[in-house]
Motif scaffolding. Structure first.
Motif, PDB file in Angstrom:
ATOM      1  N   CYS A   1       1.014  -1.498   0.007  1.00 43.88           N
ATOM      2  CA  CYS A   1       0.150   0.123   0.123  1.00 43.88           C
ATOM      3  C   CYS A   1       0.893   1.236  -0.037  1.00 43.88           C
ATOM      4  N   ALA A   2       0.735   1.972  -1.215  1.00 42.15           N
ATOM      5  CA  ALA A   2       1.629   3.313  -1.115  1.00 42.15           C
ATOM      6  C   ALA A   2       0.832   4.078  -2.176  1.00 42.15           C
ATOM      7  N   PRO A   3      -0.225   4.900  -1.631  1.00 41.86           N
ATOM      8  CA  PRO A   3      -1.026   5.585  -2.819  1.00 41.86           C
ATOM      9  C   PRO A   3      -0.253   7.080  -2.927  1.00 41.86           C
ATOM     10  N   ASP A   4      -0.488   7.502  -4.241  1.00 38.85           N
ATOM     11  CA  ASP A   4       0.239   8.688  -4.500  1.00 38.85           C
ATOM     12  C   ASP A   4      -0.310  10.095  -3.410  1.00 38.85           C
ATOM     13  N   GLY A   5       0.813  10.774  -3.112  1.00 42.28           N
ATOM     14  CA  GLY A   5       0.692  11.691  -2.236  1.00 42.28           C
ATOM     15  C   GLY A   5       0.477  11.698  -0.895  1.00 42.28           C
ATOM     16  N   ALA A   6       0.870  10.187  -0.271  1.00 38.70           N
ATOM     17  CA  ALA A   6       0.603  10.052   1.164  1.00 38.70           C
ATOM     18  C   ALA A   6       1.959   9.129   1.632  1.00 38.70           C
ATOM     19  N   THR A   7       2.088   9.352   2.729  1.00 37.64           N
ATOM     20  CA  THR A   7       3.162   8.580   3.343  1.00 37.64           C
ATOM     21  C   THR A   7       2.721   7.432   4.160  1.00 37.64           C
ATOM     22  N   PRO A   8       2.865   6.000   3.489  1.00 35.51           N
ATOM     23  CA  PRO A   8       2.241   5.154   4.074  1.00 35.51           C
ATOM     24  C   PRO A   8       3.138   4.172   5.323  1.00 35.51           C
ATOM     25  N   SER A   9       2.426   3.643   6.245  1.00 32.97           N
ATOM     26  CA  SER A   9       3.001   2.749   7.147  1.00 32.97           C
ATOM     27  C   SER A   9       2.228   1.530   7.296  1.00 32.97           C
ATOM     28  N   VAL A  10       2.811   0.459   7.042  1.00 34.03           N
ATOM     29  CA  VAL A  10       2.015  -0.951   7.182  1.00 34.03           C
ATOM     30  C   VAL A  10       2.551  -1.857   8.072  1.00 34.03           C
ATOM     31  N   LYS A  11       1.902  -1.981   9.303  1.00 36.54           N
ATOM     32  CA  LYS A  11       2.308  -2.910  10.149  1.00 36.54           C
ATOM     33  C   LYS A  11       1.453  -4.324  10.163  1.00 36.54           C
TER      34      LYS A  11
END
Length: 269
Positions: free
Chosen positions: A183-193
């Motif tokens: 998960c890594a949408p444009d314009g956002a900083t993702p964190s997946v745990k």
């Protein structure tokens, strides 16, 4: 404005405007469903030593008059009312008193995006384009209100008991699992745990930061032989905080409560 921002705002705005939580009498949570059969470990939701639901479970059994969130209603696109998680078993029920999901269910076509796919702005591999021709599918969306948590469950059932149906369900779950992790949408900083993982299930917390705000997504995926289910609890978009803090302590308990109704409804465990 990025496509991701538009998607997040649209998801929250639509769910808040269209679906409001019904005014229900508060009651004790229902006794949790039994864990699925473990005859095939790779095809069952996780079992747990403590059978109580996660987060909102009361230690006492529900009274006979407790009806809130019961699995009632007609089948939708081949998905019976008994396949849905009961409102009492959904996360944060003590704050929102969720109604029965079956009453909010609508049919979905094969290949339509799951909730996290919309929030993550992701898409499945083209290799899965023809997967599950003839599969039954339905989706339910419950809203805690504007700037509150939203709950969406999707059920996809591959017809029949053949090995092909089992393989299709497994392939779909593997693909969805890979999407969650990426998960890594444009314009956002993702964190997946990832909080729980097995060939038959996944639980993860996704945090999407954007500017001074963002959105939190609690994602649950499970398969029971020929059926795949997603439960997504997310919100809100922006800087506002929902009235209810996240209280789930054991994601495997949520996965068990997500999978057990599928076993009972489709008799495929």
């Amino acid at each position: 404005m990025s496509r991701h921002t538009t998607a997040l705002r649209a998801a929250t705005a639509v769910s808040a405007a269209v679906l409001a939580v019904g005014v229900l009498t508060a009651c004790d949570p229902a006794e949790p469903a039994a864990a699925p059969s473990t005859a095939a470990a790779s095809q069952a939701a996780p079992s747990a030593a403590d059978p109580s639901p996660a987060g909102d479970a009361a230690s006492a059994a529900a009274s006979p008059s407790a009806k809130a969130g019961a699995a009632t209603g007609p089948a939708v696109n081949g998905v019976p009312a008994s396949a849905w998680m009961k409102g009492n078993d959904l996360p944060l029920n003590s704050a929102y008193h969720w109604p029965a999901q079956a009453g909010k269910a609508k049919a979905v076509k094969n290949g339509e995006p799951f909730a996290f796919e919309t929030l993550c702005d992701s898409a499945r591999s083209s290799d899965l384009a023809g997967l599950g021709t003839g599969a039954d599918g339905a989706q339910s969306l419950l809203s805690g209100g504007t700037d509150e948590w939203q709950v969406q469950q999707t059920v996809v059932h591959f017809k029949g008991t053949s090995s092909g149906a089992v393989q299709s369900a497994g392939a779909l779950l593997r693909a969805l699992t890979a999407e969650v992790k990426a998960c890594a949408p444009d314009g956002a900083t993702p964190s997946v745990k990832v909080t729980a993982e097995d060939p038959a299930y996944l639980a993860a917390t996704i945090t999407l930061k954007q500017g001074s705000g963002g959105i939190t997504v609690h994602e649950y995926l499970t398969t029971t032989s020929t059926t795949v289910a997603e439960l997504t609890v997310y919100g809100p978009y922006g800087t506002k905080k929902p009235k209810a803090a996240w209280t789930v302590k054991d994601d495997t308990a949520v996965l068990r409560l997500l999978g057990a109704p599928l076993c009972d409804a489709f008799k495929n465990c």
